[in-house]
Design an enzyme around this catalytic site. Sequence first.
Site: not given
Ligand code: PAF
Length: 300
Positions: A34, A38, A62, A158-159, A194, A197
Amino acid sequence: MMKQIQKAADLQAAVSEAKKQNLSIGLVPTMGALHEGHLSLIERALKENDLVVVSLFVNPIQFNNKEDLEKYPRTIEADLALIQKLESSIEKKATGLLAFTPTVDEMYPQGEPKEVYHFGPVEEVMEGPRRPGHFSGVAVVVRRLFDLAQPTRAYFGEKDYQQIAVIRSLLEQIKYPIELVPCPIVRADDGLALSSRNMRLSPAARKMAPAINATLEQAAEMAEFEEVDDVKEWVLDTLASFHEVNECPDDLRFEPEYFEIVDARTLQPIADWDEAGDLGAVGCIAVWLDGVRLIDIVKF
Ligand code: PAF
Protein backbone atom coordinates in the site's frame (compact mmCIF):
# COMPACT_ATOMS: atom_id res chain seq x y z
CA MET A 1 -10.68 -0.86 15.32
CA MET A 2 -9.45 -2.66 12.22
CA LYS A 3 -9.93 -6.40 12.27
CA GLN A 4 -7.91 -8.79 10.12
CA ILE A 5 -9.86 -11.65 8.52
CA GLN A 6 -8.21 -14.50 6.65
CA LYS A 7 -11.12 -16.85 6.02
CA ALA A 8 -13.78 -16.23 3.37
CA ALA A 9 -16.44 -17.72 5.68
CA ASP A 10 -15.56 -15.20 8.42
CA LEU A 11 -15.88 -12.34 5.96
CA GLN A 12 -19.25 -13.67 4.79
CA ALA A 13 -20.45 -13.90 8.40
CA ALA A 14 -19.42 -10.30 9.14
CA VAL A 15 -21.07 -9.09 5.93
CA SER A 16 -24.33 -10.90 6.58
CA GLU A 17 -24.44 -9.36 10.07
CA ALA A 18 -23.90 -5.90 8.52
CA LYS A 19 -26.60 -6.54 5.91
CA LYS A 20 -29.09 -7.46 8.65
CA GLN A 21 -28.47 -4.02 10.13
CA ASN A 22 -28.85 -2.37 6.72
CA LEU A 23 -25.30 -1.01 6.84
CA SER A 24 -23.61 0.29 3.71
CA ILE A 25 -20.42 -1.54 2.75
CA GLY A 26 -17.43 -0.07 0.92
CA LEU A 27 -14.96 -2.45 -0.76
CA VAL A 28 -11.38 -1.46 -1.59
CA PRO A 29 -9.68 -4.29 -3.51
CA THR A 30 -5.87 -4.12 -3.39
CA MET A 31 -2.88 -6.37 -3.89
CA GLY A 32 -1.16 -4.88 -0.84
CA ALA A 33 2.14 -2.94 -1.00
CA LEU A 34 0.00 0.00 0.00
CA HIS A 35 0.96 3.59 -0.72
CA GLU A 36 -0.81 6.94 -0.41
CA GLY A 37 -2.85 6.16 -3.52
CA HIS A 38 -4.45 3.12 -1.86
CA LEU A 39 -4.84 5.02 1.39
CA SER A 40 -6.82 7.73 -0.43
CA LEU A 41 -9.28 5.04 -1.61
CA ILE A 42 -9.56 3.57 1.89
CA GLU A 43 -10.05 7.03 3.40
CA ARG A 44 -12.84 7.80 0.95
CA ALA A 45 -14.49 4.44 1.62
CA LEU A 46 -14.31 5.06 5.39
CA LYS A 47 -15.99 8.44 4.93
CA GLU A 48 -18.80 7.14 2.73
CA ASN A 49 -19.77 3.75 4.24
CA ASP A 50 -20.72 2.13 7.56
CA LEU A 51 -18.44 -0.86 7.07
CA VAL A 52 -15.29 -0.99 4.96
CA VAL A 53 -13.62 -4.12 3.61
CA VAL A 54 -10.06 -3.72 2.31
CA SER A 55 -8.78 -6.82 0.56
CA LEU A 56 -5.04 -7.46 0.34
CA PHE A 57 -4.44 -10.32 -2.05
CA VAL A 58 -1.79 -10.80 -4.72
CA ASN A 59 -3.99 -12.45 -7.33
CA PRO A 60 -1.81 -14.96 -9.22
CA ILE A 61 -4.25 -15.43 -12.11
CA GLN A 62 -3.99 -11.82 -13.30
CA PHE A 63 -0.22 -12.04 -13.85
CA ASN A 64 0.70 -13.22 -17.31
CA ASN A 65 4.38 -13.02 -16.38
CA LYS A 66 5.66 -15.38 -13.69
CA GLU A 67 8.61 -13.16 -12.84
CA ASP A 68 6.33 -10.17 -12.28
CA LEU A 69 4.25 -12.26 -9.86
CA GLU A 70 7.34 -13.40 -7.96
CA LYS A 71 8.76 -9.88 -7.81
CA TYR A 72 5.49 -8.33 -6.62
CA PRO A 73 6.17 -6.76 -3.20
CA ARG A 74 4.49 -8.48 -0.25
CA THR A 75 4.48 -6.20 2.79
CA ILE A 76 1.42 -7.32 4.70
CA GLU A 77 2.49 -6.28 8.22
CA ALA A 78 3.46 -2.78 7.07
CA ASP A 79 0.20 -2.58 5.08
CA LEU A 80 -1.94 -3.45 8.09
CA ALA A 81 -0.07 -0.88 10.20
CA LEU A 82 -0.73 1.80 7.55
CA ILE A 83 -4.45 1.01 7.44
CA GLN A 84 -4.69 1.11 11.23
CA LYS A 85 -2.85 4.42 11.39
CA LEU A 86 -5.15 5.92 8.77
CA GLU A 87 -8.26 4.66 10.54
CA SER A 88 -7.26 6.28 13.81
CA SER A 89 -6.27 9.61 12.27
CA ILE A 90 -9.32 10.63 10.19
CA GLU A 91 -12.93 11.69 10.68
CA LYS A 92 -15.06 8.88 9.26
CA LYS A 93 -18.52 7.47 8.94
CA ALA A 94 -17.49 3.82 9.18
CA THR A 95 -17.82 2.02 12.47
CA GLY A 96 -16.17 -1.15 11.18
CA LEU A 97 -13.06 -1.90 9.12
CA LEU A 98 -12.09 -5.37 7.95
CA ALA A 99 -8.73 -6.18 6.34
CA PHE A 100 -9.28 -9.34 4.32
CA THR A 101 -5.99 -11.18 3.76
CA PRO A 102 -6.80 -14.59 2.28
CA THR A 103 -4.31 -17.17 1.01
CA VAL A 104 -4.52 -18.33 -2.61
CA ASP A 105 -6.19 -21.59 -1.48
CA GLU A 106 -8.76 -19.63 0.48
CA MET A 107 -9.65 -17.50 -2.54
CA TYR A 108 -9.57 -20.38 -4.98
CA PRO A 109 -10.47 -23.51 -2.99
CA GLN A 110 -11.20 -25.48 -6.18
CA GLY A 111 -7.79 -24.66 -7.66
CA GLU A 112 -7.23 -22.28 -10.54
CA PRO A 113 -10.64 -20.93 -11.64
CA LYS A 114 -11.78 -21.99 -15.11
CA GLU A 115 -14.10 -19.04 -15.74
CA VAL A 116 -13.07 -16.60 -18.42
CA TYR A 117 -14.52 -13.13 -18.94
CA HIS A 118 -14.64 -11.22 -22.20
CA PHE A 119 -15.10 -7.48 -22.45
CA GLY A 120 -15.02 -6.87 -26.19
CA PRO A 121 -13.52 -3.61 -27.51
CA VAL A 122 -12.55 -2.17 -24.08
CA GLU A 123 -10.04 -4.98 -23.61
CA GLU A 124 -8.82 -5.12 -27.19
CA VAL A 125 -6.70 -1.98 -26.84
CA MET A 126 -3.67 -0.86 -24.80
CA GLU A 127 -3.05 -3.29 -21.90
CA GLY A 128 -5.37 -6.00 -23.26
CA PRO A 129 -3.34 -7.43 -26.16
CA ARG A 130 -0.09 -6.89 -24.25
CA ARG A 131 -1.22 -8.82 -21.18
CA PRO A 132 -3.31 -11.75 -22.43
CA GLY A 133 -5.67 -13.06 -19.75
CA HIS A 134 -4.93 -10.19 -17.37
CA PHE A 135 -8.37 -8.56 -17.34
CA SER A 136 -10.18 -11.87 -17.11
CA GLY A 137 -8.00 -12.71 -14.09
CA VAL A 138 -8.85 -9.34 -12.54
CA ALA A 139 -12.56 -9.91 -13.20
CA VAL A 140 -12.50 -13.36 -11.58
CA VAL A 141 -11.00 -12.06 -8.34
CA VAL A 142 -13.09 -8.89 -8.27
CA ARG A 143 -16.28 -10.87 -8.78
CA ARG A 144 -15.28 -13.23 -5.99
CA LEU A 145 -14.65 -10.22 -3.75
CA PHE A 146 -18.03 -8.75 -4.76
CA ASP A 147 -19.71 -12.05 -3.84
CA LEU A 148 -18.00 -12.20 -0.46
CA ALA A 149 -18.23 -8.54 0.55
CA GLN A 150 -21.49 -7.61 -1.23
CA PRO A 151 -20.45 -3.98 -1.31
CA THR A 152 -22.67 -0.97 -1.79
CA ARG A 153 -19.70 0.81 -3.36
CA ALA A 154 -16.37 -0.40 -4.76
CA TYR A 155 -13.35 1.88 -5.03
CA PHE A 156 -10.72 1.71 -7.78
CA GLY A 157 -7.83 4.03 -8.64
CA GLU A 158 -7.81 5.81 -11.99
CA LYS A 159 -4.15 5.03 -12.63
CA ASP A 160 -5.34 1.65 -13.91
CA TYR A 161 -7.81 3.43 -16.14
CA GLN A 162 -8.57 0.48 -18.39
CA GLN A 163 -9.24 -1.70 -15.36
CA ILE A 164 -12.03 0.69 -14.37
CA ALA A 165 -13.65 0.37 -17.81
CA VAL A 166 -13.37 -3.40 -17.51
CA ILE A 167 -14.99 -3.43 -14.05
CA ARG A 168 -17.76 -1.16 -15.36
CA SER A 169 -18.38 -3.72 -18.10
CA LEU A 170 -18.20 -6.59 -15.57
CA LEU A 171 -20.90 -4.92 -13.49
CA GLU A 172 -23.08 -4.56 -16.59
CA GLN A 173 -22.60 -8.26 -17.33
CA ILE A 174 -23.28 -9.61 -13.84
CA LYS A 175 -25.89 -6.94 -13.01
CA TYR A 176 -24.81 -6.42 -9.41
CA PRO A 177 -26.17 -3.18 -7.93
CA ILE A 178 -22.74 -1.91 -6.91
CA GLU A 179 -21.68 1.71 -7.32
CA LEU A 180 -18.29 1.88 -9.01
CA VAL A 181 -16.28 4.75 -7.54
CA PRO A 182 -13.26 5.77 -9.65
CA CYS A 183 -10.74 7.75 -7.57
CA PRO A 184 -8.14 10.23 -8.86
CA ILE A 185 -4.46 9.34 -9.10
CA VAL A 186 -2.33 10.38 -6.12
CA ARG A 187 1.04 11.80 -7.15
CA ALA A 188 4.37 12.38 -5.45
CA ASP A 189 5.30 16.06 -5.00
CA ASP A 190 7.25 15.90 -8.26
CA GLY A 191 4.20 14.59 -10.17
CA LEU A 192 5.08 10.90 -10.50
CA ALA A 193 1.93 8.76 -10.17
CA LEU A 194 2.29 6.64 -7.03
CA SER A 195 2.72 2.95 -7.77
CA SER A 196 4.16 -0.03 -5.93
CA ARG A 197 6.50 -0.42 -8.92
CA ASN A 198 8.19 2.94 -8.24
CA MET A 199 10.23 1.36 -5.47
CA ARG A 200 12.03 -0.72 -8.11
CA LEU A 201 13.45 2.39 -9.83
CA SER A 202 17.12 3.27 -9.23
CA PRO A 203 17.66 6.75 -7.70
CA ALA A 204 18.66 8.16 -11.10
CA ALA A 205 15.59 6.66 -12.79
CA ARG A 206 13.34 7.90 -10.00
CA LYS A 207 14.62 11.42 -10.71
CA MET A 208 13.78 11.06 -14.38
CA ALA A 209 10.35 9.44 -13.95
CA PRO A 210 8.36 12.66 -13.22
CA ALA A 211 9.01 13.67 -16.84
CA ILE A 212 6.18 11.29 -17.78
CA ASN A 213 3.57 13.36 -15.94
CA ALA A 214 5.21 16.64 -16.98
CA THR A 215 5.01 15.59 -20.63
CA LEU A 216 1.36 14.54 -20.27
CA GLU A 217 0.49 17.85 -18.61
CA GLN A 218 2.07 19.73 -21.49
CA ALA A 219 0.11 17.51 -23.88
CA ALA A 220 -3.12 18.57 -22.16
CA GLU A 221 -2.22 22.19 -22.84
CA MET A 222 -1.35 21.44 -26.47
CA ALA A 223 -4.72 19.73 -26.94
CA GLU A 224 -6.34 23.15 -27.00
CA PHE A 225 -4.78 24.00 -30.35
CA GLU A 226 -3.27 20.79 -31.83
CA GLU A 227 -4.81 17.78 -33.56
CA VAL A 228 -5.06 14.43 -31.72
CA ASP A 229 -2.40 12.72 -33.88
CA ASP A 230 0.05 15.59 -33.43
CA VAL A 231 -0.32 15.49 -29.64
CA LYS A 232 0.20 11.72 -29.69
CA GLU A 233 3.31 11.95 -31.81
CA TRP A 234 4.72 14.77 -29.69
CA VAL A 235 4.33 12.81 -26.43
CA LEU A 236 6.00 9.69 -27.87
CA ASP A 237 8.86 11.68 -29.44
CA THR A 238 9.43 13.82 -26.35
CA LEU A 239 9.82 10.81 -24.09
CA ALA A 240 11.81 8.71 -26.57
CA SER A 241 14.36 11.51 -27.06
CA PHE A 242 14.36 12.69 -23.43
CA HIS A 243 17.69 11.02 -22.57
CA GLU A 244 19.47 12.71 -25.48
CA VAL A 245 18.04 16.16 -24.87
CA ASN A 246 18.70 15.98 -21.12
CA GLU A 247 21.99 14.03 -21.23
CA CYS A 248 20.74 11.41 -18.81
CA PRO A 249 23.23 9.32 -16.83
CA ASP A 250 23.91 5.58 -17.19
CA ASP A 251 22.26 5.40 -20.56
CA LEU A 252 18.87 5.68 -18.85
CA ARG A 253 16.08 6.18 -21.33
CA PHE A 254 12.32 6.11 -21.65
CA GLU A 255 11.00 3.42 -23.95
CA PRO A 256 7.34 4.21 -24.59
CA GLU A 257 5.24 1.11 -25.25
CA TYR A 258 2.12 3.03 -26.22
CA PHE A 259 0.41 6.36 -25.82
CA GLU A 260 -3.21 6.34 -26.91
CA ILE A 261 -5.79 9.11 -26.84
CA VAL A 262 -9.13 7.40 -26.34
CA ASP A 263 -12.76 7.96 -25.50
CA ALA A 264 -12.85 7.76 -21.71
CA ARG A 265 -15.81 5.35 -21.64
CA THR A 266 -15.28 3.05 -24.62
CA LEU A 267 -11.45 3.32 -24.59
CA GLN A 268 -11.50 3.39 -28.39
CA PRO A 269 -8.90 5.66 -30.01
CA ILE A 270 -10.26 8.94 -31.30
CA ALA A 271 -8.98 10.77 -34.36
CA ASP A 272 -10.62 14.07 -33.50
CA TRP A 273 -11.30 15.74 -30.12
CA ASP A 274 -15.03 16.00 -31.02
CA GLU A 275 -15.33 12.20 -31.12
CA ALA A 276 -15.03 11.91 -27.32
CA GLY A 277 -18.34 11.09 -25.61
CA ASP A 278 -19.87 11.90 -22.22
CA LEU A 279 -16.74 11.17 -20.15
CA GLY A 280 -14.41 13.11 -22.46
CA ALA A 281 -11.03 11.98 -23.77
CA VAL A 282 -8.15 10.49 -21.86
CA GLY A 283 -4.53 9.81 -22.79
CA CYS A 284 -3.09 6.55 -21.48
CA ILE A 285 0.60 5.74 -21.53
CA ALA A 286 2.81 2.76 -20.74
CA VAL A 287 6.53 3.44 -20.73
CA TRP A 288 9.57 1.45 -19.69
CA LEU A 289 12.26 3.04 -17.59
CA ASP A 290 15.14 1.22 -15.94
CA GLY A 291 13.45 -2.17 -16.49
CA VAL A 292 10.23 -0.98 -14.83
CA ARG A 293 6.97 -0.57 -16.71
CA LEU A 294 5.19 2.62 -15.63
CA ILE A 295 1.69 3.68 -16.59
CA ASP A 296 -0.06 7.02 -16.26
CA ILE A 297 -2.99 8.95 -17.68
CA VAL A 298 -4.01 12.48 -18.52
CA LYS A 299 -7.55 13.77 -18.95
CA PHE A 300 -8.19 16.10 -21.86
O1 PAF B 1 -5.65 -2.91 -9.12
C1 PAF B 1 -5.27 -3.88 -8.45
O2 PAF B 1 -4.48 -3.76 -7.51
C2 PAF B 1 -5.79 -5.26 -8.81
O3 PAF B 1 -5.92 -5.41 -10.18
C3 PAF B 1 -7.10 -5.62 -8.08
C4 PAF B 1 -8.24 -4.72 -8.53
C5 PAF B 1 -6.90 -5.51 -6.58
C6 PAF B 1 -7.50 -7.06 -8.40
O4 PAF B 1 -6.53 -7.97 -7.99
